[in-house]
Design a protein around this motif. Structure first.
Motif, PDB file in Angstrom:
ATOM      1  N   VAL A   2       0.866  -1.176   0.000  1.00  0.00           N
ATOM      2  CA  VAL A   2       0.000   0.000   0.000  1.00  0.00           C
ATOM      3  C   VAL A   2       0.906   1.230   0.000  1.00  0.00           C
ATOM      4  CG1 VAL A   2      -1.764   1.287   1.237  1.00  0.00           C
ATOM      5  CG2 VAL A   2      -1.861  -1.197   1.180  1.00  0.00           C
ATOM      6  N   VAL A   3       0.794   2.041  -1.045  1.00  0.00           N
ATOM      7  CA  VAL A   3       1.572   3.275  -1.144  1.00  0.00           C
ATOM      8  C   VAL A   3       0.856   4.377  -0.384  1.00  0.00           C
ATOM      9  CG1 VAL A   3       2.541   4.988  -2.725  1.00  0.00           C
ATOM     10  CG2 VAL A   3       2.521   2.570  -3.366  1.00  0.00           C
ATOM     11  N   THR A   4      -0.445   4.519  -0.624  1.00  0.00           N
ATOM     12  CA  THR A   4      -1.242   5.521   0.083  1.00  0.00           C
ATOM     13  C   THR A   4      -2.705   5.110   0.067  1.00  0.00           C
ATOM     14  OG1 THR A   4      -1.795   7.871   0.204  1.00  0.00           O
ATOM     15  CG2 THR A   4      -1.532   6.963  -1.972  1.00  0.00           C
ATOM     16  N   VAL A   5      -3.409   5.510   1.113  1.00  0.00           N
ATOM     17  CA  VAL A   5      -4.845   5.258   1.208  1.00  0.00           C
ATOM     18  C   VAL A   5      -5.457   6.447   1.932  1.00  0.00           C
ATOM     19  CG1 VAL A   5      -4.553   3.872   3.311  1.00  0.00           C
ATOM     20  CG2 VAL A   5      -6.640   3.663   1.994  1.00  0.00           C
ATOM     21  N   GLY A   6      -6.507   7.008   1.342  1.00  0.00           N
ATOM     22  CA  GLY A   6      -7.162   8.173   1.924  1.00  0.00           C
ATOM     23  C   GLY A   6      -8.030   8.861   0.888  1.00  0.00           C
ATOM     24  N   THR A   7      -8.389  10.111   1.187  1.00  0.00           N
ATOM     25  CA  THR A   7      -9.238  10.843   0.255  1.00  0.00           C
ATOM     26  C   THR A   7      -8.421  11.564  -0.807  1.00  0.00           C
ATOM     27  OG1 THR A   7      -9.275  12.712   1.781  1.00  0.00           O
ATOM     28  CG2 THR A   7     -11.104  11.142   1.918  1.00  0.00           C
ATOM     29  N   ASP A   8      -7.125  11.788  -0.571  1.00  0.00           N
ATOM     30  CA  ASP A   8      -6.243  12.415  -1.559  1.00  0.00           C
ATOM     31  C   ASP A   8      -4.984  11.565  -1.696  1.00  0.00           C
ATOM     32  OD1 ASP A   8      -4.865  14.022  -3.315  1.00  0.00           O
ATOM     33  OD2 ASP A   8      -4.405  15.573  -1.837  1.00  0.00           O
ATOM     34  N   PRO A   9      -4.921  10.710  -2.701  1.00  0.00           N
ATOM     35  CA  PRO A   9      -3.783   9.804  -2.832  1.00  0.00           C
ATOM     36  C   PRO A   9      -2.553  10.423  -3.489  1.00  0.00           C
ATOM     37  CG  PRO A   9      -5.295   9.398  -4.604  1.00  0.00           C
ATOM     38  CD  PRO A   9      -5.928  10.459  -3.728  1.00  0.00           C
ATOM     39  N   CYS A  10      -2.614  11.685  -3.853  1.00  0.00           N
ATOM     40  CA  CYS A  10      -1.537  12.304  -4.627  1.00  0.00           C
ATOM     41  C   CYS A  10      -0.401  12.792  -3.722  1.00  0.00           C
ATOM     42  CB  CYS A  10      -2.091  13.437  -5.475  1.00  0.00           C
ATOM     43  SG  CYS A  10      -3.372  12.882  -6.605  1.00  0.00           S
ATOM     44  N   THR A  11       0.288  11.850  -3.098  1.00  0.00           N
ATOM     45  CA  THR A  11       1.402  12.190  -2.216  1.00  0.00           C
ATOM     46  C   THR A  11       2.635  12.543  -3.048  1.00  0.00           C
ATOM     47  OG1 THR A  11       2.169   9.904  -2.123  1.00  0.00           O
ATOM     48  CG2 THR A  11       0.538  10.596  -0.449  1.00  0.00           C
ATOM     49  N   VAL A  12       3.660  13.017  -2.378  1.00  0.00           N
ATOM     50  CA  VAL A  12       4.909  13.362  -3.060  1.00  0.00           C
ATOM     51  C   VAL A  12       5.498  12.122  -3.731  1.00  0.00           C
ATOM     52  CG1 VAL A  12       7.268  14.173  -2.694  1.00  0.00           C
ATOM     53  CG2 VAL A  12       5.382  15.299  -1.517  1.00  0.00           C
ATOM     54  N   GLU A  13       5.486  10.987  -3.032  1.00  0.00           N
ATOM     55  CA  GLU A  13       6.019   9.750  -3.608  1.00  0.00           C
ATOM     56  C   GLU A  13       5.274   9.364  -4.879  1.00  0.00           C
ATOM     57  OE1 GLU A  13       6.620   4.988  -2.663  1.00  0.00           O
ATOM     58  OE2 GLU A  13       5.629   6.241  -1.167  1.00  0.00           O
ATOM     59  N   VAL A  14       3.948   9.460  -4.854  1.00  0.00           N
ATOM     60  CA  VAL A  14       3.144   9.102  -6.027  1.00  0.00           C
ATOM     61  C   VAL A  14       3.469  10.046  -7.177  1.00  0.00           C
ATOM     62  CG1 VAL A  14       0.793   9.001  -6.952  1.00  0.00           C
ATOM     63  CG2 VAL A  14       1.293   8.020  -4.706  1.00  0.00           C
TER      64      VAL A  14
END
Length: 170
Positions: A143-155
């Motif tokens: 899992v890279v990210t989970v939430g309402t805004d998945p656009c993290t710096v890593e992504v």
């Protein structure tokens, strides 16, 4: 004296206009050339029984080959069970132990894939949908990210460009 000042002002204005016109003709473009050469993002179509993948990318190079997971990074397509929504949900439950049990969490949008990246939307009872980004093979999802805004710096920094368009991280 006034006539001399007026002539001098007119001549000066003429030189200024000539210099401005010449400068605009030779000025570099305002947009960096590297931004102009990026491939367009590919939209992801909603699932229908007749369509099983997103349209092919007309701008993809002929040498673009599938990743180890079987999906090319130059386009986004439905994962077709590789991984399934249930596998993504299981991976999310490993990192988010506070999710409702049973039917409290369901797959709202089946995973779409690009390279080794997957994007899935989960419905959560009495909450906003969770947007999930995972990486890896179906048997060992991370899992890279989970939430309402998945656009993290890593992504934004490491996901394929086509994938960023499908996730709305433009």
């Amino acid at each position: 004296m006034r006539t001399g000042a007026a002539v001098l002002a007119i001549v000066s204005l003429g030189f200024l206009l000539t210099a401005c016109k010449h400068e605009t003709e030779t000025a570099p473009p305002l947009v960096k050339p590297s931004l102009l050469s990026q491939e367009p993002l590919i939209p992801v179509l909603p699932p229908t029984p007749e369509i099983t993948t997103a349209p092919a990318d007309p701008y993809a190079s002929p040498s673009s080959s599938p990743s180890a997971t079987g999906f090319p990074e130059s386009q986004v397509s439905y994962c077709n069970g590789r991984p399934s929504g249930a596998q993504v949900l299981a991976a999310v439950r490993r990192v988010r132990t506070n999710l409702p049990a049973g039917n409290g969490v369901t797959v709202q949008k089946e995973p779409v894939c690009s390279g080794s990246w997957q994007y899935t939307v989960l419905s959560v009872a009495d909450s906003e949908p969770l947007r999930v980004i995972t990486k890896g093979s179906p048997g060992s999802l991370t899992v890279v990210t989970v939430g309402t805004d998945p656009c993290t710096v890593e992504v934004r920094a490491t996901a394929p460009i086509a994938f960023l368009g499908a996730v709305d991280c433009n």
